[in-house]
Write a protein that holds these residues in place. Structure first.
Motif, mmCIF file in Angstrom:
data_model
loop_
_atom_site.group_PDB
_atom_site.id
_atom_site.type_symbol
_atom_site.label_atom_id
_atom_site.label_comp_id
_atom_site.label_asym_id
_atom_site.label_seq_id
_atom_site.Cartn_x
_atom_site.Cartn_y
_atom_site.Cartn_z
ATOM 1 N N GLY A 265 0.830 -1.198 0.000
ATOM 2 C CA GLY A 265 0.000 0.000 0.000
ATOM 3 C C GLY A 265 0.861 1.244 0.000
ATOM 4 N N ILE A 266 0.258 2.343 -0.437
ATOM 5 C CA ILE A 266 0.959 3.624 -0.473
ATOM 6 C C ILE A 266 -0.067 4.743 -0.318
ATOM 7 N N THR A 267 0.344 5.805 0.360
ATOM 8 C CA THR A 267 -0.511 6.974 0.532
ATOM 9 C C THR A 267 0.019 8.094 -0.345
ATOM 10 N N ILE A 268 -0.818 8.590 -1.235
ATOM 11 C CA ILE A 268 -0.457 9.694 -2.127
ATOM 12 C C ILE A 268 -1.451 10.824 -1.876
ATOM 13 N N PHE A 269 -0.962 11.911 -1.309
ATOM 14 C CA PHE A 269 -1.790 13.084 -1.024
ATOM 15 C C PHE A 269 -3.109 12.724 -0.329
ATOM 16 N N GLY A 270 -3.021 11.830 0.655
ATOM 17 C CA GLY A 270 -4.194 11.474 1.448
ATOM 18 C C GLY A 270 -5.064 10.384 0.856
ATOM 19 N N HIS A 271 -4.715 9.886 -0.319
ATOM 20 C CA HIS A 271 -5.452 8.773 -0.929
ATOM 21 C C HIS A 271 -4.608 7.521 -0.785
ATOM 22 N N ILE A 272 -5.236 6.436 -0.365
ATOM 23 C CA ILE A 272 -4.512 5.197 -0.126
ATOM 24 C C ILE A 272 -4.777 4.233 -1.273
ATOM 25 N N PHE A 273 -3.684 3.716 -1.814
ATOM 26 C CA PHE A 273 -3.763 2.779 -2.933
ATOM 27 C C PHE A 273 -3.116 1.461 -2.539
ATOM 28 N N THR A 274 -3.732 0.365 -2.987
ATOM 29 C CA THR A 274 -3.167 -0.964 -2.783
ATOM 30 C C THR A 274 -2.909 -1.582 -4.151
ATOM 31 N N ARG A 275 -2.158 -2.652 -4.132
ATOM 32 C CA ARG A 275 -1.779 -3.303 -5.389
ATOM 33 C C ARG A 275 -2.876 -4.238 -5.903
ATOM 34 N N THR A 276 -3.623 -4.854 -4.984
ATOM 35 C CA THR A 276 -4.649 -5.825 -5.392
ATOM 36 C C THR A 276 -5.998 -5.478 -4.758
ATOM 37 N N GLN A 277 -7.055 -5.984 -5.356
ATOM 38 C CA GLN A 277 -8.400 -5.792 -4.806
ATOM 39 C C GLN A 277 -8.522 -6.491 -3.464
ATOM 40 N N GLU A 278 -7.866 -7.639 -3.323
ATOM 41 C CA GLU A 278 -7.894 -8.374 -2.053
ATOM 42 C C GLU A 278 -7.326 -7.506 -0.917
ATOM 43 N N ASP A 279 -6.209 -6.838 -1.172
ATOM 44 C CA ASP A 279 -5.622 -5.958 -0.156
ATOM 45 C C ASP A 279 -6.539 -4.776 0.146
ATOM 46 N N ALA A 280 -7.162 -4.213 -0.887
ATOM 47 C CA ALA A 280 -8.082 -3.090 -0.686
ATOM 48 C C ALA A 280 -9.297 -3.527 0.137
ATOM 49 N N ASP A 281 -9.831 -4.696 -0.166
ATOM 50 C CA ASP A 281 -10.985 -5.207 0.578
ATOM 51 C C ASP A 281 -10.631 -5.435 2.048
ATOM 52 N N LYS A 282 -9.458 -6.022 2.288
ATOM 53 C CA LYS A 282 -8.988 -6.236 3.661
ATOM 54 C C LYS A 282 -8.841 -4.892 4.377
ATOM 55 N N PHE A 283 -8.251 -3.960 3.684
ATOM 56 C CA PHE A 283 -8.017 -2.626 4.223
ATOM 57 C C PHE A 283 -9.339 -1.950 4.591
ATOM 58 N N ASN A 284 -10.325 -2.074 3.726
ATOM 59 C CA ASN A 284 -11.592 -1.360 3.905
ATOM 60 C C ASN A 284 -12.553 -2.031 4.877
ATOM 61 N N SER A 285 -12.352 -3.322 5.184
ATOM 62 C CA SER A 285 -13.350 -4.043 5.953
ATOM 63 C C SER A 285 -13.134 -4.060 7.462
ATOM 64 N N LYS A 286 -11.887 -4.073 7.918
ATOM 65 C CA LYS A 286 -11.650 -4.211 9.354
ATOM 66 C C LYS A 286 -10.283 -3.649 9.711
ATOM 67 N N PHE A 287 -9.923 -3.749 11.001
ATOM 68 C CA PHE A 287 -8.595 -3.301 11.408
ATOM 69 C C PHE A 287 -7.556 -4.117 10.664
ATOM 70 N N ASP A 288 -6.573 -3.431 10.170
ATOM 71 C CA ASP A 288 -5.475 -4.077 9.463
ATOM 72 C C ASP A 288 -4.217 -3.260 9.750
ATOM 73 N N ALA A 289 -3.107 -3.935 9.949
ATOM 74 C CA ALA A 289 -1.851 -3.237 10.240
ATOM 75 C C ALA A 289 -1.471 -2.304 9.091
ATOM 76 N N LEU A 290 -1.712 -2.729 7.861
ATOM 77 C CA LEU A 290 -1.412 -1.875 6.702
ATOM 78 C C LEU A 290 -2.251 -0.593 6.763
ATOM 79 N N LYS A 291 -3.519 -0.748 7.116
ATOM 80 C CA LYS A 291 -4.398 0.424 7.230
ATOM 81 C C LYS A 291 -3.849 1.388 8.283
ATOM 82 N N ASN A 292 -3.465 0.843 9.421
ATOM 83 C CA ASN A 292 -2.898 1.670 10.476
ATOM 84 C C ASN A 292 -1.629 2.367 9.990
ATOM 85 N N HIS A 293 -0.757 1.632 9.306
ATOM 86 C CA HIS A 293 0.497 2.188 8.792
ATOM 87 C C HIS A 293 0.218 3.385 7.871
#
Length: 136
Positions: A16-44
């Motif tokens: 994942g990467i944050t660009i000007f306040g927008h968070i992008f992930t490489r795969t839909q699976e990572d985005a879904d994980k990020f958006n659904s619950k607590f995740d260390a990547l989300k916190n990072h």
């Protein structure tokens, strides 16, 4: 904050990467994980958002300092793989606290832990990164 999928912004080797306040992930699976619950990547990534808040809500200042800290570590690239990334005070703070669920609540006015690491010498940062297994 929702994550989006973008292989353009989120290059190979990054989850994942944050660009000007927008968070992008490489795969839909990572985005879904990020958006659904607590995740260390989300916190990072959210810690990076709070770091920008600590710099007068300025992404410009965040990226200027991020680049400066990265360039300062150029001399350490032979001693440590990924030194320009892992010795960056912004990344040290984000990796150090990414597993703590309440860290974002504790730094609601902006994450300022990076300032402590910025005052450390690069050698001290490298010892810290190794001690806490931040560069993995």
């Amino acid at each position: 904050m929702e994550a989006s999928v973008s292989r353009f912004w989120c290059r190979k080797g990054y989850t994942g990467i944050t660009i000007f306040g927008h968070i992008f992930t490489r795969t839909q699976e990572d985005a879904d994980k990020f958006n659904s619950k607590f995740d260390a990547l989300k916190n990072h990534e959210m810690i990076h958002v709070r770091q920008a808040q600590s710099l007068y809500d300025s992404w410009f200042l965040f990226y200027v300092r991020y680049l400066w800290f990265s360039l300062m570590a150029v001399g350490y690239v032979r001693r440590m793989k990924g030194a320009m990334y892992y010795l960056n005070p912004f990344e040290i703070e984000a990796y150090r606290y990414m597993w703590e669920r309440d860290y974002l609540e504790r730094c609601s006015e902006g994450a300022v832990g990076w300032r402590e690491y910025a005052h450390m010498s690069l050698a001290a940062r490298m010892r810290y990164v190794k001690k806490y297994n931040i560069a993995h």
